[in-house]
Design a protein around this motif. Structure first.
Motif: not given
Lengths: 113, 113
Positions: A105-112, B14-22, B34-39
């Motif tokens: 999660v931290d990695l995703t939030l910070e971004g590449p 729960r609750g975090a996945l949504e924002y990781c996609v964002l 494509d999002i699915a493949r990455r995550l």
DNA sequence: CTGGGTACCATGCGTCGCATGGTAGCAGGA
DNA sequence: TCCTGCTACCATGCGACGCATGGTACCCAG
């Protein structure tokens, strides 16, 4: 439209709260009302009692904690909870899952960047 | 009795996945598959497609992403998702909630020593 | 004897991740 | 031609868990 910080926390607690209670029992046995006071106090990990007792019942049914009744000087008797060997193992498993999840999660939030 | 690491992850998401996609949309718009493949690839943040499309539908209904159909060279047309201003605000709110929650869990797990 | 603090518990609801399965377009080989 | 497989999207139903709510019971102070 944009969710509140409280409702976000409600969802984040899922699955982690249970193990935070377990972790807090490593220091020694404790009873429900006291655990509630501690975890509600910080305002992040738990919302109220209504959450705690069903959670403790689940932990007991799963054999992750053991319980014993003890009389109290002031007030009704208290049910004390202590972590079991299975509980300690479950806590180790959770710690592994948590660290990898947290890092992802931290990695995703910070971004590449 | 002791839960598996997978089932623990399921609850943590729960609750975090949504924002990781964002968060992954900050780099630019993308389409669902494509999002699915990455995550799914990292095996920690998401289990399968079945999770993603309902999630994207929720984000769209909440106005946190906007969508547009675009033709594809190979295969059916794709629905592209882009983050909105509301989405960016929601992401900021989540980041605050996440950091305080993450620190609280880390502290509880490490214990007061 | 009544009010308030302590301590526990049960019930029902809403949300969200997931499993499952379905539709449809296009490509390439037998 | 037909059919297998990949790409891409979507709908449905289930189960788990946090939470709100409310209730019971004990004890002490006034």
């Amino acid at each position: 439209m944009v969710p509140s910080e409280d409702s976000i926390l409600t969802n984040l607690r899922r699955g982690a709260l249970e193990y935070c209670v377990l972790a807090s029992l490593r220091e020694g046995e404790a009873y429900g009302f006291d655990i509630a006071r501690r975890l509600v106090a910080d305002g992040v990990l738990m919302g109220g009692e209504g959450t705690l007792y069903p959670l403790l019942a689940r932990l007991r049914k799963a054999g992750l904690v053991s319980t014993s009744w003890q009389e109290s000087d002031a007030g009704p008797p208290r049910r004390y909870y202590a972590i079991t060997d299975d509980g300690a193992r479950a806590l180790d498993t959770f710690r592994r899952a948590w660290t990898s999840f947290r890092d992802a999660v931290d990695l995703t939030l910070e971004g590449p960047r």
